[in-house]
Design a protein around this motif. Structure first.
Motif, PDB file in Angstrom:
ATOM      1  N   UNK A 216     -71.071  43.765  -5.258  1.00  0.00           N
ATOM      2  CA  UNK A 216     -71.765  42.588  -5.784  1.00  0.00           C
ATOM      3  C   UNK A 216     -72.974  42.961  -6.634  1.00  0.00           C
ATOM      4  N   UNK A 217     -73.208  44.252  -6.848  1.00  0.00           N
ATOM      5  CA  UNK A 217     -74.440  44.680  -7.505  1.00  0.00           C
ATOM      6  C   UNK A 217     -74.245  45.218  -8.922  1.00  0.00           C
ATOM      7  N   UNK A 219     -71.662  43.965 -11.382  1.00  0.00           N
ATOM      8  CA  UNK A 219     -70.744  43.199 -12.229  1.00  0.00           C
ATOM      9  C   UNK A 219     -69.296  43.588 -12.042  1.00  0.00           C
ATOM     10  N   UNK A 220     -68.969  44.081 -10.872  1.00  0.00           N
ATOM     11  CA  UNK A 220     -67.614  44.537 -10.562  1.00  0.00           C
ATOM     12  C   UNK A 220     -66.623  43.376 -10.653  1.00  0.00           C
ATOM     13  N   UNK A 221     -65.479  43.618 -11.274  1.00  0.00           N
ATOM     14  CA  UNK A 221     -64.472  42.564 -11.433  1.00  0.00           C
ATOM     15  C   UNK A 221     -63.940  42.091 -10.077  1.00  0.00           C
ATOM     16  N   UNK A 222     -63.921  42.995  -9.093  1.00  0.00           N
ATOM     17  CA  UNK A 222     -63.458  42.606  -7.761  1.00  0.00           C
ATOM     18  C   UNK A 222     -64.392  41.558  -7.144  1.00  0.00           C
ATOM     19  N   UNK A 223     -65.677  41.683  -7.446  1.00  0.00           N
ATOM     20  CA  UNK A 223     -66.645  40.698  -6.956  1.00  0.00           C
ATOM     21  C   UNK A 223     -66.414  39.351  -7.629  1.00  0.00           C
ATOM     22  N   UNK A 224     -66.169  39.377  -8.924  1.00  0.00           N
ATOM     23  CA  UNK A 224     -65.915  38.135  -9.658  1.00  0.00           C
ATOM     24  C   UNK A 224     -64.652  37.445  -9.147  1.00  0.00           C
TER      25      UNK A 224
END
Length: 364
Positions: A216-217, A219-224
């Protein structure tokens, strides 16, 4: 009213560490799957500044908060619904709780093995939820089959239950959770006996780790993708650093606050407890006096006699009236007697809907 939250997730995502932080109890949390075979249970107070302030005002001898019961359930794995990895035992433990706190790992650490070899929170959620769905499909299919005979006899309840289960079965068949199906109050009562897993409210607990790479820190696509899923499904979530919270669990609240501010870590534990309390649509009303100040739990939209059963079951039938004041108005007055002199105490009857934060004295 008892409230039980089951802590669920894949192995090695931090479930037992979170449980330890919540309850200050010691259960195994070694870095390997299935270290928690039997569920551990801990009772956790619900944070409530209103209660503390009322207790100070009344100079109460005792202060008794509302509570949430957390159950640490061992890690689910793919195939649990068909008995893989002690799956039958774990699924039966989930059936016994009122809601689910689904722990999802969002940190990468090569020293902490991930059961699937890589950190992918949305994939983890899909694995867990699919097992709940598959287990529910088996229960629903069996019940639909058994209802057929009752429906043929003209049983109205059986017909209504069948219609509700057919809606749920359709959702499950499409890979949707049972809690995504809109049911009437009557339908909910009829299907409650099945103890479906995916019909339970779910709070997603996103477990990060101080000093590790958290998705989450950056800009990871997995977070999005994860946030999109949570938003689209209308799911609530909380971010917690379970390891950090476990380290500071024995400190007093002032010290915890200081350490959290230094580490740029929010109070995820209290947020988790509070949200766990709210996802079942519960509210708190309060009683206060020199002997004790206490927080009581009741369902939202409960009438005064129903809410009173939290104190004693006799209150429902013997209820006469209740004296009520909002907690902040009572604090402003400084005492019950001053509030009475100001006309701020009001008398309510059987039809009154109790509000969160009401201070109530029941007349029976």
């Amino acid at each position: 009213m008892s409230l039980s939250i089951g802590i669920v997730g894949l192995p090695n995502v931090g479930k037992s560490t979170l449980f330890n932080a919540l309850t200050k109890k010691s259960v195994p949390s070694e870095n390997y799957p299935f270290c928690t075979i039997d569920p551990s249970v801990g009772v956790v107070p619900v944070p409530d500044e209103r209660l503390q302030k009322l207790s100070e005002m009344s100079k109460s001898e005792k202060t008794i908060p509302a509570i949430v019961e957390f159950t640490d359930i061992a890690g689910l794995v793919k195939g649990a619904s068909s008995g893989e990895g002690l799956g039958n035992k774990f699924l039966s433990n989930i059936r016994e709780v009122d809601a689910i706190a689904e722990v999802v790992r969002i940190f990468e650490d090569e020293n902490v093995h991930h059961v699937h070899g890589a950190v992918d929170p949305l994939s983890d959620i899909e694995v867990i939820n699919l097992e709940l769905i598959l287990a529910d499909r088996e229960s629903v299919t069996k019940r639909i089959s058994n209802l057929a005979k009752e429906v043929r006899t003209g049983d109205k309840d059986a017909k209504l239950e069948l219609e509700a289960l057919e809606k749920i079965d359709k959702a499950l068949d499409e890979g949707q959770m049972a809690n995504s199906v809109e049911l009437t109050e009557e339908e909910e009562i009829l299907v409650k006996g099945l103890h479906l897993l995916s019909i339970k409210p779910i709070l997603y607990v996103l477990n990060k780790k101080t000093g590790a790479k958290n998705i989450n820190e950056d800009g990871n696509s997995k977070w999005e993708e994860l946030i999109k899923f949570l938003k689209d499904s209308g799911s609530d979530y909380v971010i917690v650093d379970a390891g950090f919270e476990h380290e500071i669990k024995d400190l007093d609240e002032g010290e915890k606050k200081e350490f959290r501010s230094e580490g740029d870590s929010g109070d995820g534990i209290n947020e988790l407890i509070t949200k766990s309390y709210k996802i079942l649509d519960l509210i708190t009303f309060l009683t206060t006096g020199d002997k004790e100040s206490r927080a009581w739990t009741t369902k939202r939209d409960s009438t005064a006699p129903i809410a009173g059963t939290a104190i004693h079951t006799d209150f429902k039938d013997k209820f006469i009236r209740a004296q009520i004041i909002e907690w902040d108005k009572l604090l402003e007055a400084g005492s019950q007697s001053v509030a009475r002199d100001k006309g701020w105490l009001r008398t309510e009857g059987k039809e009154y809907i109790v509000q969160d934060g009401d201070v109530i004295e029941f007349m029976v």
